[in-house]
Enzyme design. Sequence first.
Site, short mmCIF file in Angstrom:
data_model
loop_
_atom_site.label_atom_id
_atom_site.label_comp_id
_atom_site.label_asym_id
_atom_site.label_seq_id
_atom_site.Cartn_x
_atom_site.Cartn_y
_atom_site.Cartn_z
N SER A 284 0.87 -1.19 0.00
CA SER A 284 0.00 0.00 0.00
C SER A 284 0.90 1.24 0.00
O SER A 284 2.10 1.15 0.32
CB SER A 284 -0.84 -0.02 1.28
OG SER A 284 -1.28 1.26 1.65
N TYR B 283 -3.40 -0.63 10.19
CA TYR B 283 -3.24 -0.87 8.75
C TYR B 283 -1.86 -0.41 8.28
O TYR B 283 -1.16 -1.14 7.57
CB TYR B 283 -4.35 -0.10 8.00
CG TYR B 283 -4.41 -0.40 6.52
CD1 TYR B 283 -5.12 -1.50 6.04
CD2 TYR B 283 -3.77 0.42 5.60
CE1 TYR B 283 -5.19 -1.77 4.68
CE2 TYR B 283 -3.82 0.16 4.23
CZ TYR B 283 -4.54 -0.94 3.78
OH TYR B 283 -4.60 -1.20 2.43
N1 LIG Z 1 -8.55 -0.35 -2.45
C1 LIG Z 1 -7.42 0.34 -2.29
O1 LIG Z 1 -7.33 1.55 -2.58
C2 LIG Z 1 -6.19 -0.35 -1.74
C3 LIG Z 1 -5.02 0.39 -1.66
C4 LIG Z 1 -3.86 -0.21 -1.19
C5 LIG Z 1 -3.88 -1.55 -0.82
N2 LIG Z 1 -5.04 -2.25 -0.89
C6 LIG Z 1 -4.98 -3.66 -0.49
O2 LIG Z 1 -5.48 -4.48 -1.53
C7 LIG Z 1 -6.02 -5.68 -0.98
C8 LIG Z 1 -7.43 -5.86 -1.52
O3 LIG Z 1 -8.22 -4.78 -1.06
P1 LIG Z 1 -9.56 -4.30 -1.78
O4 LIG Z 1 -9.52 -2.84 -1.84
O5 LIG Z 1 -9.80 -5.10 -3.01
O6 LIG Z 1 -10.62 -4.68 -0.63
P2 LIG Z 1 -12.00 -5.49 -0.67
O7 LIG Z 1 -12.77 -5.16 -1.89
O8 LIG Z 1 -12.61 -5.25 0.66
O9 LIG Z 1 -11.53 -7.02 -0.79
C9 LIG Z 1 -10.89 -7.67 0.28
C10 LIG Z 1 -10.86 -9.15 -0.02
O10 LIG Z 1 -10.24 -9.84 1.08
C11 LIG Z 1 -11.11 -10.89 1.52
N3 LIG Z 1 -10.86 -11.14 2.93
C12 LIG Z 1 -10.83 -10.24 3.95
N4 LIG Z 1 -10.62 -10.88 5.12
C13 LIG Z 1 -10.49 -12.20 4.83
C14 LIG Z 1 -10.27 -13.38 5.62
N5 LIG Z 1 -10.13 -13.32 6.95
N6 LIG Z 1 -10.22 -14.58 4.99
C15 LIG Z 1 -10.37 -14.66 3.64
N7 LIG Z 1 -10.57 -13.59 2.85
C16 LIG Z 1 -10.65 -12.38 3.45
C17 LIG Z 1 -12.50 -10.34 1.22
O11 LIG Z 1 -13.52 -11.33 1.18
P3 LIG Z 1 -14.48 -11.68 2.44
O12 LIG Z 1 -14.72 -10.40 3.19
O13 LIG Z 1 -15.69 -12.27 1.80
O14 LIG Z 1 -13.71 -12.68 3.23
C18 LIG Z 1 -12.26 -9.75 -0.17
O15 LIG Z 1 -12.21 -10.78 -1.13
C19 LIG Z 1 -5.94 -5.52 0.53
O16 LIG Z 1 -4.78 -6.16 1.01
C20 LIG Z 1 -5.81 -4.01 0.72
O17 LIG Z 1 -5.16 -3.69 1.93
C21 LIG Z 1 -6.19 -1.69 -1.34
#
Ligand SMILES: NC(=O)c1ccc[n+]([C@@H]2O[C@H](COP(=O)([O-])OP(=O)(O)OC[C@H]3O[C@@H](n4cnc5c(N)ncnc54)[C@H](OP(=O)(O)O)[C@@H]3O)[C@@H](O)[C@H]2O)c1
Length: 267
Positions: free
Chosen positions: A159, A172
């Site tokens: 991130s 985080y």
């Molecule tokens: N969006 C951004 O701007 C951004 C920026 C930097 C980094 N990131 C990183 O990118 C990654 C994906 O984020 P996103 O934005 O796509 O978020 P998201 O749409 O909320 O997706 C998160 C995913 O993780 C799964 N997950 C969460 N807890 C889990 C658990 N205990 N066991 C299994 N699966 C789990 C969720 O499914 P369930 O809830 O159904 O389990 C979902 O598939 C994360 O690591 C986040 O920190 C995102």
Amino acid sequence: MILKSYTSKRFEVTIKLLFNLEGKTAIITGGSRGLGKAMTQALSEAGAKVAIISRTESELEKTATEINSSGGNCTYQALDIMNRADFQAFVDRLYEENGSVDILINAAGVNKRHSFLDFPEDDWDQVVNTNLKSVYQVSQVVIPYMQKNNYGKIINIASLTSEIGLPNMAAYVASKGAISQFTKALAVEFAESGINVNAIGPGYFKTELTMPLFKDEEKVAWMMSRIPLKKIGDPDDLKGAAVFLASGASNYITGQTIYVDGGWLIS
Ligand SMILES: NC(=O)c1ccc[n+]([C@@H]2O[C@H](COP(=O)([O-])OP(=O)(O)OC[C@H]3O[C@@H](n4cnc5c(N)ncnc54)[C@H](OP(=O)(O)O)[C@@H]3O)[C@@H](O)[C@H]2O)c1
């Protein structure tokens, strides 16, 4: 003239092979939605068999159906990434069926926002355990299978906060800073096993995780003012980096975090 066209055609074929993931098996945690889903689509389009994991079966099924109906090969397993025994059983089965586990993308992640002095311990544990401890557990399960074939590509999702601090999300920020360092530690330890370990550091992307920020116009204006490319990330913007780091095109790169952030960190 003839020589030129021959050379460029050969170059095109070689480059296509470098990025080709046919015959590879990939696990994507958090592949059901958001950034994990976009990276799953990308690896599938490059030819990989993809296996996605999250806790919500209905979302996994929807994503797998989309990918399979456009010609991909996607299976799924609903499990909590913190449950090592369930994950071990899933990977054992996957290896038995495919004879290799070649690519691992650790995209499952959560965030909780609180001012630091009021940060509840349960929320701290959930964020750090999901974003960091699970990556340790999952890697310990998958790496021995990669070692069997002396081949592996691990991509952790870092991130902007692997580099910078932001308020009200100390757990985080701490977990993502650690992921970048963890990536370097594994890169060095498993280099001689033929395993590349890298990370992708996304900037701001519109997903369920960041939805609260996008409801706040002031925050959106602040984000735009910080992004030289003047665009909020679209999950599709991660596809190139994901295929690059999953493929032979990145064979001489390990331990790096590649930021896909519209230029945020360099401005
Ligand atoms: N969006 C951004 O701007 C951004 C920026 C930097 C980094 N990131 C990183 O990118 C990654 C994906 O984020 P996103 O934005 O796509 O978020 P998201 O749409 O909320 O997706 C998160 C995913 O993780 C799964 N997950 C969460 N807890 C889990 C658990 N205990 N066991 C299994 N699966 C789990 C969720 O499914 P369930 O809830 O159904 O389990 C979902 O598939 C994360 O690591 C986040 O920190 C995102």
